[in-house]
Design a protein around this motif. Structure first.
Motif, PDB file in Angstrom:
ATOM      1  N   SER A  93       2.576 -13.366  17.271  1.00 41.16           N
ATOM      2  CA  SER A  93       1.130 -13.531  17.141  1.00 41.16           C
ATOM      3  C   SER A  93       0.797 -14.849  16.456  1.00 41.16           C
ATOM      4  O   SER A  93       1.676 -15.524  15.889  1.00 41.16           O
ATOM      5  CB  SER A  93       0.544 -12.374  16.325  1.00 41.16           C
ATOM      6  N   ALA A  94      -0.498 -15.224  16.490  1.00 36.87           N
ATOM      7  CA  ALA A  94      -0.934 -16.465  15.859  1.00 36.87           C
ATOM      8  C   ALA A  94      -0.678 -16.439  14.355  1.00 36.87           C
ATOM      9  O   ALA A  94      -0.242 -17.424  13.754  1.00 36.87           O
ATOM     10  CB  ALA A  94      -2.418 -16.703  16.151  1.00 36.87           C
ATOM     11  N   ARG A  95      -0.959 -15.299  13.710  1.00 36.89           N
ATOM     12  CA  ARG A  95      -0.728 -15.210  12.269  1.00 36.89           C
ATOM     13  C   ARG A  95       0.757 -15.277  11.945  1.00 36.89           C
ATOM     14  O   ARG A  95       1.174 -15.912  10.971  1.00 36.89           O
ATOM     15  CB  ARG A  95      -1.337 -13.909  11.727  1.00 36.89           C
ATOM     16  N   GLU A  96       1.584 -14.634  12.777  1.00 37.56           N
ATOM     17  CA  GLU A  96       3.031 -14.723  12.565  1.00 37.56           C
ATOM     18  C   GLU A  96       3.509 -16.158  12.719  1.00 37.56           C
ATOM     19  O   GLU A  96       4.408 -16.615  11.999  1.00 37.56           O
ATOM     20  CB  GLU A  96       3.757 -13.798  13.543  1.00 37.56           C
ATOM     21  N   ALA A  97       2.912 -16.899  13.656  1.00 38.41           N
ATOM     22  CA  ALA A  97       3.280 -18.304  13.827  1.00 38.41           C
ATOM     23  C   ALA A  97       2.940 -19.110  12.576  1.00 38.41           C
ATOM     24  O   ALA A  97       3.686 -20.006  12.175  1.00 38.41           O
ATOM     25  CB  ALA A  97       2.569 -18.890  15.044  1.00 38.41           C
ATOM     26  N   GLU A  98       1.804 -18.797  11.938  1.00 37.29           N
ATOM     27  CA  GLU A  98       1.453 -19.491  10.697  1.00 37.29           C
ATOM     28  C   GLU A  98       2.452 -19.173   9.598  1.00 37.29           C
ATOM     29  O   GLU A  98       2.885 -20.063   8.848  1.00 37.29           O
ATOM     30  CB  GLU A  98       0.043 -19.090  10.258  1.00 37.29           C
ATOM     31  N   VAL A  99       2.808 -17.908   9.472  1.00 38.80           N
ATOM     32  CA  VAL A  99       3.794 -17.507   8.474  1.00 38.80           C
ATOM     33  C   VAL A  99       5.127 -18.193   8.748  1.00 38.80           C
ATOM     34  O   VAL A  99       5.800 -18.692   7.838  1.00 38.80           O
ATOM     35  CB  VAL A  99       3.952 -15.977   8.450  1.00 38.80           C
ATOM     36  N   LEU A 100       5.528 -18.246  10.020  1.00 40.02           N
ATOM     37  CA  LEU A 100       6.791 -18.878  10.378  1.00 40.02           C
ATOM     38  C   LEU A 100       6.801 -20.363  10.013  1.00 40.02           C
ATOM     39  O   LEU A 100       7.792 -20.882   9.502  1.00 40.02           O
ATOM     40  CB  LEU A 100       7.032 -18.703  11.878  1.00 40.02           C
ATOM     41  N   LEU A 124       5.206 -21.816   7.596  1.00 39.72           N
ATOM     42  CA  LEU A 124       5.317 -21.950   6.147  1.00 39.72           C
ATOM     43  C   LEU A 124       6.701 -21.533   5.652  1.00 39.72           C
ATOM     44  O   LEU A 124       7.188 -22.055   4.647  1.00 39.72           O
ATOM     45  CB  LEU A 124       4.226 -21.135   5.465  1.00 39.72           C
ATOM     46  N   LEU A 125       7.342 -20.617   6.355  1.00 40.34           N
ATOM     47  CA  LEU A 125       8.739 -20.322   6.033  1.00 40.34           C
ATOM     48  C   LEU A 125       9.596 -21.565   6.227  1.00 40.34           C
ATOM     49  O   LEU A 125      10.571 -21.788   5.501  1.00 40.34           O
ATOM     50  CB  LEU A 125       9.250 -19.177   6.921  1.00 40.34           C
ATOM     51  N   GLY A 126       9.211 -22.385   7.219  1.00 43.52           N
ATOM     52  CA  GLY A 126       9.939 -23.628   7.451  1.00 43.52           C
ATOM     53  C   GLY A 126       9.787 -24.631   6.327  1.00 43.52           C
ATOM     54  O   GLY A 126      10.543 -25.608   6.248  1.00 43.52           O
ATOM     55  N   GLU A 127       8.811 -24.414   5.451  1.00 48.93           N
ATOM     56  CA  GLU A 127       8.663 -25.241   4.249  1.00 48.93           C
ATOM     57  C   GLU A 127       9.358 -24.609   3.051  1.00 48.93           C
ATOM     58  O   GLU A 127       9.246 -25.098   1.925  1.00 48.93           O
ATOM     59  CB  GLU A 127       7.176 -25.448   3.933  1.00 48.93           C
ATOM     60  N   HIS A 142      15.464 -21.789  10.962  1.00 53.22           N
ATOM     61  CA  HIS A 142      14.943 -21.847  12.329  1.00 53.22           C
ATOM     62  C   HIS A 142      13.539 -22.460  12.343  1.00 53.22           C
ATOM     63  O   HIS A 142      13.232 -23.325  13.185  1.00 53.22           O
ATOM     64  CB  HIS A 142      14.913 -20.422  12.912  1.00 53.22           C
ATOM     65  N   ALA A 143      12.701 -22.039  11.443  1.00 49.22           N
ATOM     66  CA  ALA A 143      11.330 -22.560  11.386  1.00 49.22           C
ATOM     67  C   ALA A 143      11.310 -24.029  10.992  1.00 49.22           C
ATOM     68  O   ALA A 143      10.515 -24.819  11.523  1.00 49.22           O
ATOM     69  CB  ALA A 143      10.511 -21.740  10.391  1.00 49.22           C
ATOM     70  N   ALA A 144      12.184 -24.428  10.053  1.00 54.57           N
ATOM     71  CA  ALA A 144      12.217 -25.828   9.615  1.00 54.57           C
ATOM     72  C   ALA A 144      12.597 -26.748  10.765  1.00 54.57           C
ATOM     73  O   ALA A 144      12.050 -27.854  10.907  1.00 54.57           O
ATOM     74  CB  ALA A 144      13.197 -25.986   8.462  1.00 54.57           C
ATOM     75  N   GLU A 145      13.544 -26.304  11.615  1.00 55.70           N
ATOM     76  CA  GLU A 145      13.937 -27.126  12.763  1.00 55.70           C
ATOM     77  C   GLU A 145      12.771 -27.303  13.721  1.00 55.70           C
ATOM     78  O   GLU A 145      12.547 -28.392  14.259  1.00 55.70           O
ATOM     79  CB  GLU A 145      15.121 -26.467  13.473  1.00 55.70           C
ATOM     80  N   GLN A 146      12.004 -26.268  13.951  1.00 57.45           N
ATOM     81  CA  GLN A 146      10.852 -26.392  14.845  1.00 57.45           C
ATOM     82  C   GLN A 146       9.772 -27.277  14.225  1.00 57.45           C
ATOM     83  O   GLN A 146       9.130 -28.063  14.918  1.00 57.45           O
ATOM     84  CB  GLN A 146      10.276 -25.002  15.144  1.00 57.45           C
TER      85      GLN A 146
END
Length: 1007
Positions: free
Chosen positions: A13-20, A22-25, A65-69
Motif C-alpha cells: 500500500s501507499a502507507r507501507e511504501a512510506e514506511v519502507l 523511512l526504514l531505508g533511512e 532492501h529499502a536503502a538500496e531502492q
C-alpha cells in the motif's frame, strides 16, 4: 519526508511504501511514527506486513532492501520544516481541504483564534505537499514570525529561513525576490497577526515577482488583500462522542504526562472537550494537568472561567476559548507564579533562568525564586522547555506571551518590566562584544537578537528613554555588522543617528537612485567612470576644486544635537554602505554626517566628512547607481577645504588631501596628462595625502591615500611601485581596529593587491591576496567579486581546473547578486573565456564572452584585457597573424586601457606575436618589451621566449620553460616545449593534455 519507493510487489500500500522508504533511512519505529504522524503500533503493523510481502527474514534485511531502492531514486529538496515532537491527531477533512486549496491557489490564509491549531495543521499540510508529485519540487520552507515586531524585518526573516544572504548593490527584498523568482516552492508564514499590515504588501511584491511560488499563511485575522483566499480553521471535531478528534487529542496528551486515563472516563472527557470548544491549545493545557488534578479537578477549575468569559465583554470573539483556557490556567497559579508568567512575557525569544531572574526578579519575586517558578510554569505547559548548547531555555507560546503582556499592563508592571528587559538587552549586547565572532558567538547573537530588536522597538517609542533607544540601536548595529547582516547594520546605524537627531537632519533630499548606463570613455584605473557633467570631461586637474553646488543634505537647526553620537553613527553607516558596495548611500551618509557635525560646531569633523563624500564620488564611482555631478562633488570638496582651513586640524587636512588626490588621479586617467597636470605631479599629490594621513594616525585614510598613489603610479607607468603601494595598504590596515570603514577598506585593499600582483607577474601573491579576499565572511554572498582575481591569476598560470571550478562558483554568485556590474567582472569573464578556448570548448567560451559585455565598455575589452586574453588564445591556436592584429596598437595609443594590470602582458604578447608572424619590427618590439617588463618573472620569460624563437635558440627555450615552471606557469612551460619542436614537442603536448588543454600550437623548429 523522502519520496516513497515504488511498491514491489504491487500489493504494497501507499502507507507501507512510506514506511519502507523511512526504514531505508534506518529510522526506529518511534522516529517513523513521528515523521508520518501515526502511532508506533501502526508502524509495527506495517513493518510486519512488509516482512511478509517482501519475503525478507528480518527487519535489518528489510532496511537494507529499502536503502538500496532509495539510492536508485532521485528525491526532491527536503522540506525545511520543524520536526514535530508529538503525533498529529485528527483533522483528516481539514488536511485534505487545505492541501487542495494551497495547490490550487497562490496565497491561502488559514485563519482562526489563537490556540485553534493553525500551526500544527499548516505544518502537517506542508509536509504532505512536500511529497506530492509535480507540485513544490524546489522546496518547502517554514518561517516563524513570532519574533518579528517590525514589518520592515519581514523580508530579512524570510530570507534567513530560505537561506538568502545579503547581496551587494541591492536590498534584502530584491535578493529574496531574485532567489525565489523561478522556484516552484511553498512558503509557510506562521503567526502573521502581529505584522499583518506589513505581510499583505510584502506578499503582493513576492507573489508578483515569483509566479510559481505559493504561500500558506496562518493568522488570527485575514490579511484583507484582494489576492487572498481564506480558509477558516475550525475547532477540533467533537462529532462522534468519545471517538472524536478532540477527545483523541486529550487522551493522547494526557497519557504522555502520566497514567493514561481509564477508558471508562472517556464520556466525561467528551464533556470537558465540549466546554473547551474543541480548542487544541486549551485541550493540551488541560491534559497537561491530568496527572496532578484529575478529571474532577480539571472540571471544577474550568467551570467558572468558561461561564464568565464565554461571550462576555472582556474579550474579542476570537479570544474567547483560548482566553478561557489561559485564564483557568492562570488562576491555578499562586501569586508569585502569576507575576513570573506576566513578567517573562517581555521575552520574544527563548530565555534562560538567569535572564528571567534579571528581568522578572523584583518584588514580590527574587532572582533566586525565579528558576523554581519557571519549572512550575513549564510543568503546566505555560512555558516550553528548549534545550540548547548553552543550557536550558524557556519559551512562552505566542498566545500565552500576549496573554502575559495583557496581565502585565493590568498589574501596572509594564513600564518597570520592559525597562528591566531593555537594560538586560543592553548588558547582553555589551557582554557579547564583537571581537570574537566564531560559531559560538553567532549562536549567542542569534539567541539575543530578537529581544534586542523588540527592546529597541519599544524604547524608540518612549520619549523618556532616548538615550537607551540610541544605545540599543548602536549596539544592534555593531552586532549585526559583526554577524555580517550588513543591510540591517546600515539600517541600525542610521536609526541610531535618527534617535539622536531629527530624521530630516540625516535623510537629506537625495532623489531615489536608479540604474544608469556607464558613460563611454570612462577612466579604467582601479575605479571606473569620471563624474558626469564635469567641465571639459572633468579632466582639468589644475583647476580650482572649490565652488559648485551645495551638498544634497539640508539640515534644520540642530544646535542641541549630541554631535559626536549622531555623526559617528552616520559615518559607520557609510562604512557599511561601502561594504555593501552602495556608492550612493556612502555619499549621502558622509554628506549627512558632515552637515550634522557642522551644525553642532565640529568644524574639523565636518571637513573630514565632506572630503570623504567627495572622495567617494571619484574613488568608487563604479558603485553608484546615480552619480552626483562633477560640479556638485567639487563644490563639496571646496567646502571641505574651507572648513579644514578654519579648523587647523591635521586629520581634516589629510582628508582634503586625499580627496584632491582622488580627483586628480581620476582626471589624469580620463585624458592623458590633463591640461596642466603631469603623471608625476599626480603622484606628488597622492604622496602628500599618504604622508598627512600617516601623521594624523589614521590607518584607514592612509590606506585610501595609498590607493590613490597606486593609481597614480600606474598612470606614470610604474607598475612595480603601484603594486608596492597596494601591498602596503594591507600592512597599514593590519593595525586598524575593525570598524565598518576599515572592513570596507580591507576588501578593497585585498582586491587591489591581487590585481596589481597579477600586473607584475607575481601570480602566487595574487592567489594569496585573492584567497584572503574570498575567505572574508563579509563577502560570503558576493562570490563573483571575492573570487574574480583568483580566476584571472589562475588563467594566466594556466590552471584550467581551478578556472573551471572557480568559474562555476563565480557565475552562481553573480546570478544571486542580480548580475551586478563590477570593474573586475569583465577581466574575470574574459579570463575564463580564454581558458575554455584553450580547452577547445567553443560553446562555453562564447557564453563567457557574452558576459564580458555586461561589465564595461567595448574599449576596455577591445584594447585592454580583451586584447591580452584573446591574443593568448590565438597564439595557442597557432594563428600568429590574428594575434598580431589583436595587439597591433602601440601601447602609447591605447595606454589608458593597458597601463594598469595589462601593460606587461600586452607588450610581451606583441613581441611574441611579432616573432611568430615574422613582423619586421620584431627585434625592436623585443627590446622595448624587455625594458617595460623587467622584474616581472612571467612577462620577462615570455619576452625571452620570443627572443629565443627569433634566434632559433632551442637551449634558450628550454631555459625559458624552466623559468615558467619556477614562476608558477605550467601552461606556458608546456607551450614553450611545444614551440621548441622535435623531441621536446611531444613532452610539451603531453603536459598540455595533462593540464586539460587541447594541443593547438605547432612546433616552431623541426629539431
Amino acid at each position: 519526508m523522502p519520496r516513497p519507493v515504488d511498491p514491489s510487489p504491487p500489493a504494497i500500500s501507499a502507507r507501507e511504501a512510506e514506511v519502507l522508504a523511512l526504514l531505508g533511512e534506518f529510522l526506529s519505529n518511534a522516529e517513523i511514527a513521528a515523521r508520518l504522524f501515526i502511532s508506533v503500533r501502526t508502524v509495527e503493523s506495517h513493518v510486519s506486513s512488509l516482512l511478509r510481502k517482501l519475503e525478507v527474514p528480518d527487519r535489518r534485511a528489510l532496511s537494507r532492501h529499502a536503502a538500496e531502492q532509495n539510492r536508485d531514486r532521485p528525491s526532491s529538496p527536503a522540506p525545511v520544516l520543524p520536526t514535530p515532537l508529538t503525533a498529529f491527531v485528527g483533522r483528516v477533512r481539514e488536511r485534505e481541504e487545505l492541501a487542495e486549496a494551497v495547490k490550487a491557489r497562490r496565497e491561502v490564509t488559514a485563519v482562526g483564534p489563537g490556540g485553534v491549531g493553525k500551526t500544527r495543521l499548516a505544518l502537517t499540510v506542508a509536509a504532505q505537499l512536500a511529497e506530492a508529485e509535480g507540485y513544490f519540487t524546489d522546496g518547502v520552507w517554514f518561517v516563524d514570525l513570532v519574533p518579528v515586531t517590525d514589518p520592515a524585518r519581514l523580508a530579512a526573516t524570510v530570507a534567513a529561513a530560505v537561506g538568502v544572504g545579503e547581496q551587494p548593490g541591492r536590498d534584502i527584498d530584491e535578493s529574496l525576490l531574485s532567489t525565489l523568482a523561478d522556484r516552484r516552492a511553498l512558503l509557510v508564514l506562521d503567526n502573521c497577526e502581529q505584522v499583518r499590515d506589513g505581510v499583505g504588501p510584502f506578499l503582493e511584491r513576492l507573489l508578483g515577482a515569483c509566479p510559481h511560488l505559493h504561500v500558506l499563511v496562518t493568522s488570527r485575522a485575514r490579511l484583507l488583500v484582494p489576492f487572498e483566499w481564506v480558509y477558516p480553521v475550525p475547532p477540533l471535531s467533537r462529532e462522534g462522542g468519545d471517538a472524536s478528534e478532540a477527545v483523541s487529542l486529550f487522551m493522547e496528551r494526557a497519557a504522555a504526562v502520566g497514567l493514561p486515563p481509564d477508558p471508562t472516563v472517556r464520556g466525561r472527557v467528551v464533556a470537558l472537550c465540549e466546554r473547551l470548544d474543541g480548542m487544541a491549545l486549551a485541550i493540551e493545557l488541560a491534559a497537561a494537568r491530568w496527572a496532578t488534578l484529575g478529571l474532577d479537578g480539571l472540571t471544577a477549575g474550568l467551570s467558572d472561567q468558561l461561564r464568565v468569559l464565554s461571550g462576555g465583554p472582556r474579550a474579542h470573539d476570537r479570544h474567547r476559548s483560548v482566553r478561557a483556557a489561559l485564564d483557568w490556567s492562570h488562576d491555578l497559579l499562586d501569586p508569585a507564579d502569576r507575576a513570573l508568567l506576566r513578567r517573562v512575557s517581555a521575552f520574544v525569544a527563548p530565555f534562560t533562568a538567569e535572564a528571567a531572574g534579571e528581568v522578572a526578579g523584583y518584588a514580590p519575586l527574587t532572582p533566586e525564586s525565579v528558576a523554581d517558578g519557571l519549572g512550575r510554569l513549564a510543568e503546566q505547559s505555560l512555558l516550553t522547555v528548549v534545550p540548547s548548547a548553552h543550557g536550558t531555555r524557556y519559551r512562552a507560546l505566542e498566545t500565552i506571551r500576549q496573554y502575559g503582556a495583557e496581565r502585565l499592563a493590568e498589574a501596572d508592571e509594564f513600564l518597570n518590566t520592559r525597562t528591566r528587559h531593555a537594560d538586560w538587552c543592553l548588558a547582553g549586547a555589551a557582554d557579547l562584544g564583537t571581537t570574537d565572532t566564531g560559531a559560538d558567538w553567532r549562536a549567542r547573537f542569534d539567541a539575543l537578537a530578537g529581544d534586542l530588536r523588540a527592546a529597541l522597538a519599544w524604547t524608540a517609542t518612549e520619549p523618556a528613554r532616548p538615550s537607551e533607544a540610541h544605545e540599543l540601536a548602536l549596539r544592534l548595529a555593531e552586532l549585526t555588522f559583526a554577524a555580517n547582516l550588513l543591510g540591517e547594520a546600515q539600517q541600525r546605524y542610521e536609526q541610531a543617528a535618527e534617535l539622536a537627531v531629527p530624521v530630516e537632519a540625516v535623510s537629506g533630499d537625495h532623489p531615489p537612485a536608479h540604474v544608469t548606463t556607464t558613460p563611454e570613455g570612462r577612466s579604467t584605473s582601479a575605479r571606473a567612470m569620471p563624474l558626469e557633467g564635469a567641465p571639459d570631461g572633468g579632466t582639468d586637474p589644475g583647476a580650482p576644486l572649490g565652488g559648485g553646488t551645495a551638498p544634497r543634505a539640508a539640515c534644520p537647526d540642530l544646535s542641541r544635537i549630541p554631535v559626536h553620537a549622531a555623526a559617528d553613527a552616520l559615518r559607520h553607516a557609510a562604512g557599511v554602505a561601502g561594504c555593501r558596495r552602495h556608492g550612493d548611500d556612502m555619499y549621502r551618509l558622509h554628506l549627512a554626517a558632515g552637515e550634522v557635525a557642522r551644525r553642532g560646531g565640529d568644524t574639523a569633523g565636518a571637513a573630514r566628512d565632506l572630503a570623504a563624500a567627495a572622495t567617494v564620488a571619484y574613488r568608487f564611482s563604479s558603485e553608484f547607481a546615480e552619480l552626483p555631478s562633477a560640479a556638485e562633488a567639487t563644490g563639496v570638496l571646496g567646502q571641505a577645504r574651507k572648513l579644514a582651513g578654519e579648523s587647523d586640524d591635521l586629520a581634516a587636512e589629510a582628508g582634503v588631501a586625499l580627496a584632491e588626490a582622488a580627483v586628480l588621479a581620476d582626471a589624469f586617467g580620463a585624458v592623458q596628462g590633463g591640461a596642466d597636470n603631469t603623471a608625476q605631479e599626480t603622484v606628488a599629490y597622492a604622496e602628500r595625502a599618504v604622508d598627512l594621513a600617516r601623521r594624523a594616525g589614521d590607518p584607514v585614510a592612509e590606506s585610501a591615500a595609498l590607493d590613490a598613489l597606486s593609481g597614480a603610479r600606474t598612470w606614470a607607468g610604474e607598475s612595480f611601485a603601484a603594486a608596492d603601494a597596494a601591498r602596503r595598504r594591507i600592512d597599514v590596515l593590519a593595525a586598524a581596529p575593525r570598524t565598518p570603514a576599515s572592513a570596507h577598506e580591507l576588501t578593497d585593499a585585498l582586491a587591489m593587491a591581487a590585481g596589481t600582483a597579477v600586473g607584475v607577474g607575481d601570480l602566487p601573491a595574487a592567489r594569496r591576496w585573492g584567497a584572503r579576499l574570498a575567505e572574508l565572511p563579509m563577502l560570503a554572498e558576493v562570490g563573483h567579486y571575492a573570487t574574480s582575481w583568483l580566476l584571472v591569476a589562475d588563467a594566466f598560470a594556466g590552471n584550467a581546473q581551478g578556472v573551471v571550478a572557480g568559474g562555476t562558483r563565480f557565475l552562481d554568485a553573480w546570478e544571486q547578486s542580480g548580475r551586478q556590474r563590477s570593474f573586475s567582472l569583465g577581466p574575470a569573464a574574459a579570463a575564463a573565456a580564454m581558458i575554455h578556448g584553450l580547452r577547445g570548448d567553443a560553446e562555453t567560451r562564447a557564453r563567457w564572452l557574452a558576459l564580458v559585455g555586461e561589465a564595461g565598455t567595448e574599449s576596455e575589452y577591445r584594447y585592454g584585457y580583451g586584447a591580452v586574453f584573446e591574443a593568448m588564445h590565438l597564439l595557442h591556436q597557432g594563428d600568429a597573424e590574428a594575434a598580431l592584429r589583436r595587439v597591433a596598437p602601440e601601447p602609447e595609443q591605447v595606454w589608458k586601457w593597458v597601463s594598469w594590470i595589462w601593460l606587461h602582458w600586452y607588450v610581451a604578447l606583441r613581441a611574441e606575436a611579432a616573432v611568430l608572424a615574422g613582423h619586421p619590427e620584431a627585434e625592436a618590439r623585443i627590446a622595448a618589451a624587455r625594458e617595460v617588463v623587467e622584474g616581472n618573472p612571467v612577462a620577462s620569460a615570455q619576452v625571452e621566449r620570443a627572443a629565443a624563437l627569433r634566434a632559433g635558440d632551442v637551449p634558450g627555450l628550454l631555459r625559458v620553460a624552466r623559468d615558467f615552471e619556477a614562476a608558477g606557469c605550467p601552461y606556458q612551460a608546456a607551450r614553450t616545449l611545444v614551440l621548441a619542436g622535435g623531441e621536446h614537442a611531444k613532452a610539451g603536448e603531453e603536459a598540455l593534455a595533462g593540464l586539460g588543454f587541447r594541443v593547438g600550437v605547432q612546433g616552431h623548429f623541426a629539431g
